[in-house]
Each structure stands twice: as structure tokens, then as C-alpha cells.
Enzyme design. Sequence first.
Site, PDB file in Angstrom:
ATOM      1  CG  ASN A  35      13.729   9.034   3.647  1.00  0.00           C
ATOM      2  OD1 ASN A  35      13.252   8.377   2.721  1.00  0.00           O
ATOM      3  ND2 ASN A  35      13.291   8.935   4.883  1.00  0.00           N
ATOM      4  CG  HIS A  44      10.923   5.890   2.194  1.00  0.00           C
ATOM      5  ND1 HIS A  44      10.430   6.904   2.991  1.00  0.00           N
ATOM      6  CD2 HIS A  44      10.039   5.795   1.183  1.00  0.00           C
ATOM      7  CE1 HIS A  44       9.314   7.375   2.484  1.00  0.00           C
ATOM      8  NE2 HIS A  44       9.047   6.726   1.375  1.00  0.00           N
ATOM      9  CD  GLU A  76      10.843   6.160   6.491  1.00  0.00           C
ATOM     10  OE1 GLU A  76      11.661   6.595   5.654  1.00  0.00           O
ATOM     11  OE2 GLU A  76       9.729   6.689   6.680  1.00  0.00           O
TER      12      GLU A  76
HETATM   13  C1  GLP Z   1       5.516   7.009   0.432  1.00  0.00           C
HETATM   14  C2  GLP Z   1       5.338   5.509   0.110  1.00  0.00           C
HETATM   15  C3  GLP Z   1       6.339   5.039  -0.888  1.00  0.00           C
HETATM   16  C4  GLP Z   1       6.471   6.078  -1.971  1.00  0.00           C
HETATM   17  C5  GLP Z   1       7.127   7.310  -1.431  1.00  0.00           C
HETATM   18  C6  GLP Z   1       7.197   8.474  -2.390  1.00  0.00           C
HETATM   19  O1  GLP Z   1       5.670   7.295   1.753  1.00  0.00           O
HETATM   20  N1  GLP Z   1       5.350   4.647   1.215  1.00  0.00           N
HETATM   21  O2  GLP Z   1       5.958   3.757  -1.395  1.00  0.00           O
HETATM   22  O3  GLP Z   1       7.282   5.572  -3.019  1.00  0.00           O
HETATM   23  O4  GLP Z   1       6.601   7.676  -0.174  1.00  0.00           O
HETATM   24  O5  GLP Z   1       5.961   9.079  -2.542  1.00  0.00           O
HETATM   25  P1  GLP Z   1       5.670  10.142  -3.684  1.00  0.00           P
HETATM   26  O6  GLP Z   1       5.602   9.358  -4.957  1.00  0.00           O
HETATM   27  O7  GLP Z   1       4.347  10.745  -3.324  1.00  0.00           O
HETATM   28  O8  GLP Z   1       6.798  11.115  -3.685  1.00  0.00           O
END
Ligand code: GLP
Length: 239
Positions: free
Chosen positions: A135, A137, A142
Site C-alpha cells: 500500500n 507504506h 501507513e
Molecule cells: C512491513 C515493514 C516494512 C516493510 C514492508 C514490506 O510491514 N514494516 O518496513 O518494508 O512491510 O515487507 P516485505 O518486504 O515483507 O514485503
Amino acid sequence: MKLCVCKNYDEMSRRAAETVSRVVREKPNCILGLATGSTPLGMYRCLVDMSRNGLDFSEVRTYNLDEYYPIKPTNPQSYRYFMDHNLFGQIGIDPDNTHLLNGEASDPAAECAAYDAAIEADGGIDLQVLGIGGNGHIGFNEPAEGLICETHLTALAESTIEANSRFFQSSAEVPRHALTMGIQSIMRARRIILLASGQNKRDAITGLLNGRITTSLPATLLLLHPDVTVFCDEEAYRG
Ligand code: GLP
């Protein structure tokens, strides 16, 4: 913002690790801002290999972006556990030089304020590593009407709880809150690299590369930073 499209996850991980290793070689006592999630795992594996081949982390200091709240550091889903097992325990870094927000802090506001103050007192982050949520973030900032500047306690978006439930037994076990660096805490880093891999990051990366800043895609605030490189694989990049 610079863009580096890599042919696959391995190349993205290697090139991002090369950037980190250059910073560590040029400034052995540098401050790294680090991220969790599945995306940087390949980069951390490369850094572990580089450390076995002589890259010296003994003077490096680190500050992680975020931590679930509440969570115990011994919980395998905590970001402290993730970092200890996937990186810190294998690169000869001094554990006292590794900093994460305390997921058990009794006063989260005081914990967050002390974290920002500690980063500043340490001289500020030389290189911040970021992933990106589906999304848009960054950290746990968020999409919202307004974004908070400083490190703070936040509620997770439903889509983030859903996305992160793959690491837990069920989505009911995912903590509903987290402590996260705020947008300004992230933007204070002298240099930033953002990693994105896979089709589920396409919309976020397309939005980021559109060049329009909006708090409904928090990563677009990075367009205001003077030194950001996006490393993404072809699946995450809609060319
Ligand atoms: C998580 C973390 C982020 C991360 C994102 C993507 O919730 N808080 O810092 O970049 O989501 O995660 P992933 O790399 O597992 O897709």
C-alpha cells in the site's frame, strides 16, 4: 530519485548490498538505518557473505525503522529477533551498537522521543535502507490524510495486518500496533535506498515513479529527498 531496475531478486539484493558495503568501507563507523520484512533478506545474506570475506562491521552502529507493539524481543516475529538472526548474529557487529525500538516499552511516547534523540546524538543516519508495503507504506507509516513526522506509536492498516499475517499462525496474532520512525525521522538520513521485489509491489512502485507526492502513498514523500535510489526487480517495475 534514481532508479535501478534489476533483472531479478538476487541481482537487486546484490546491488543493494554493494551500496551498503561501499558506505561501510568509506566510513567504518557509519550509522545504518535498517529495515525488516522479506525483501531485504537477500541483501542481508550478501552482507553476511561480505563480512565473511572481510567487510568489517565492528564499528558500525544501526537503528531499525520499526518494531511491533506490544511484542517481546524473544518472540520470533519481533523485528529484534529477525535482525539478530538474519544479520547481527553473523556479521561481528557489537550488539550494543544495534538499536531497535523497544516493543515492550511502558511509555511508548517516551521511547519514541528517546529513539529520535539517540539517532541525532549519534550523528544521524548515513544510509537508510527501506522496503515498501504493497500500500506504499514505509516503516509503518501507513497511508493517511496526514503523516506524522517523528517516531511514534501507530495502528497498522488492515491490509498490512493481512500481508504480515503470513509470518504468524493467523492474522489474529498480528499485533495491531507498532512503533515506527516517522517520515521526518526517515527523511533526515543523508542517503536512502528503497528495495522492492515482486508483482505485489508494482502498484506502489508505479505510484512512486509517477512523481506525484501524496500521503495516500507515503513512499512518495521520498521524492523530496536529495539522495534516494530505488532498487527494484523487473516484476516490481512496470516499464
Ligand atoms: C512491513 C515493514 C516494512 C516493510 C514492508 C514490506 O510491514 N514494516 O518496513 O518494508 O512491510 O515487507 P516485505 O518486504 O515483507 O514485503
